[in-house]
Design an enzyme around this catalytic site. Structure first.
Site, short mmCIF file in Angstrom:
data_model
loop_
_atom_site.label_atom_id
_atom_site.label_comp_id
_atom_site.label_asym_id
_atom_site.label_seq_id
_atom_site.Cartn_x
_atom_site.Cartn_y
_atom_site.Cartn_z
N LYS A 47 0.86 -1.16 -0.12
CA LYS A 47 -0.07 -0.09 0.00
C LYS A 47 1.03 1.31 0.14
O LYS A 47 2.11 1.16 0.05
CB LYS A 47 -0.87 0.10 1.23
CG LYS A 47 -0.06 0.08 2.55
CD LYS A 47 -1.01 -0.70 3.81
CE LYS A 47 -0.13 -0.49 4.97
NZ LYS A 47 -0.94 -1.11 6.01
N TYR A 270 18.32 28.71 9.33
CA TYR A 270 16.71 29.53 10.04
C TYR A 270 16.85 29.74 11.51
O TYR A 270 17.26 28.88 12.14
CB TYR A 270 15.63 28.92 9.47
CG TYR A 270 15.20 29.23 7.99
CD1 TYR A 270 15.09 30.50 7.55
CD2 TYR A 270 14.99 28.08 7.16
CE1 TYR A 270 14.77 30.65 6.34
CE2 TYR A 270 14.71 28.47 5.80
CZ TYR A 270 14.53 30.08 5.40
OH TYR A 270 14.16 30.14 3.94
C1 LIG Z 1 -0.03 -1.75 6.79
C2 LIG Z 1 -0.58 -3.09 7.18
C3 LIG Z 1 0.11 -4.40 7.24
C4 LIG Z 1 1.58 -4.25 7.35
O1 LIG Z 1 2.20 -3.71 8.40
P1 LIG Z 1 3.57 -3.49 8.66
O2 LIG Z 1 3.55 -2.92 10.23
O3 LIG Z 1 4.28 -2.65 7.72
O4 LIG Z 1 4.21 -4.78 8.37
C5 LIG Z 1 -0.59 -5.55 7.53
N1 LIG Z 1 -1.84 -5.53 7.75
C6 LIG Z 1 -2.70 -4.49 7.57
C7 LIG Z 1 -4.25 -4.60 7.79
C8 LIG Z 1 -2.16 -3.36 7.41
O5 LIG Z 1 -2.89 -2.00 7.38
#
Ligand SMILES: *Cc1c(COP(=O)(O)O)cnc(C)c1O
Length: 395
Positions: A47, A270
């Protein structure tokens, strides 16, 4: 959504920041997790555009390593990933959409063969109605609430779900839940594990999935049939048991634009936040918070600095501190300790990668590696390299 700059638009002589993606390290991390998951399959969360590194690039590499189960957040992400994988001839990947489905999304889901993860009764109804309108059958996953209070069907709704399945339209292939504290403490995860186990008894023979990256390091009890690691694949820390087991995948570098020496008593950046207590050689580097290098990683002049040291970078074989406030397009490094002839305009500094752990930068900025990766700016080109040696020869 305009795509991030790709390697095609970058020349090795460019001074713009870029992130290189070591797909061999990515595959090695997947194999490490796959070995931990025993008989369970090892999937991948891709994702947010593959945690900022390019979902199709990442998924293709993982497919080559043996991964067949990919998780995205949105239908749109799934459609684009399906196109990317199809173009590579990798047709038989399963793509799950974590954030459910609305009625209007069902045709796109069907066309791209996406598996929606349904997390409430309304989504189940949407999906079933969409299938009936399209006169189609397709697999879905169900996500149950077990303690995170985020997305998930309540245990009390089980009988309604069972009735929907009995109706014949809902074809459930995966039951899942999500761990809230896989990497901290044991009480909540034990409770979630027990609740998940009890729930899945209502679905004999259907595959089960509970663990993210940190869960993948909790032993075979947590693996069930499919694990869904994300950050660990990309080389981020996934709780203490992951220490030393994962290879860095993403390397963020940017070029020195100017080197100057400032006198003791002067200030830099800054707000004159960095007060110089000695004559200081300063390298000004072309990377800033607009690129996702967080202002909270600054050396001085940000609120976090009373409790945490600033971030470090790596240039010409030396670890050097960030000096003063990170600005939009520029960051200052204190290179006083680096031999003068080694730091000149055009030399690239590493901001995270093999020499600067991304989790250390995240700690300095009061955040987590996930946020650094997914927050990489669009103007940071993403470049896949077979390995970093090859990349270094290009420089
Ligand atoms: C993002 C997500 C994962 C992966 O999580 P990580 O902590 O990056 O391993 C797995 N299951 C769901 C439902 C998620 O939203």
């Amino acid at each position: 959504m305009p795509a991030a700059r790709s390697s095609e638009s970058v020349s090795p002589t460019s001074r713009m920041p870029w992130v290189t993606i070591d797909t061999e390290a990515l595959k090695a991390n997947w194999r490490t997790l796959d070995a931990l998951s025993g008989r369970a399959r090892t999937g991948a969360a891709v994702k947010a555009d593959g945690y900022g590194l390019g979902a199709t690039r990442v998924a293709k590499a993982l497919f080559e390593a043996g991964c067949r189960d990919f998780f995205v957040a949105w239908v749109e992400e799934g459609v684009s990933l399906r196109e990317g994988l199809n173009a590579a001839g990798y047709g038989d990947a399963r793509i799950y959409v974590l954030q459910g489905v609305y009625l209007a999304d069902v045709p796109a889901c069907l066309a791209a063969r996406l598996i929606p993860v349904l997390s409430n009764l309304a989504e189940i109804a949407n999906w079933c109605e969409g299938l009936e309108r399209a006169d189609a059958r397709a697999a879905a996953a169900l996500q149950f609430e077990t303690g995170m209070n985020r997305l998930g069907i309540d245990a009390g709704e089980l009988s309604i779900v069972k009735a929907a399945i009995a109706g014949g339209t809902l074809d459930v292939r995966l039951i899942m839940s999500h761990l809230a504290s896989a990497d901290e403490g044991t009480v909540q995860r034990k409770a979630q594990h027990a609740e998940f186990l009890a729930l899945t008894e209502a679905f004999p023979g259907i595959e089960r999935s509970l663990s993210n990256s940190a869960g993948s390091f909790l032993g075979p009890d947590f693996a069930f049939d499919l694990v869904r690691p994300g950050i660990a694949l990309y080389g981020g820390r996934a709780g203490e048991p992951s220490d030393g087991q994962l290879k860095p995948v993403a390397t963020l570098t940017a070029a020195v634009l100017q080197v100057r020496t400032a006198k003791a008593g002067e200030a830099a950046g800054y707000g004159a936040a960095a007060k110089l207590s000695r004559d200081t050689r300063i390298a000004t580097v072309g990377l800033g918070y607009a690129d996702g290098y967080l202002r909270a990683a600054s050396g001085a002049g940000v609120p976090l600095r009373e409790t945490r040291p600033g971030a470090m970078a790596f240039v010409a074989g030396h670890h050097v501190p960030v000096l003063g406030r990170v600005s939009m397009d520029l960051t200052l490094l204190d290179v006083t300790e680096v031999p003068a002839d080694l730091v000149e305009p055009g030399v690239r500094a590493e901001f995270f990668g093999p020499n600067v752990a991304i989790d250390d930068v995240a700690d300095a900025a009061g955040t987590i590696a996930y946020e650094l990766l997914t927050g990489l700016g669009r103007r940071v080109a993403r470049m896949a390299v077979k390995d970093l040696d090859y990349f270094n020869r290009l420089e």
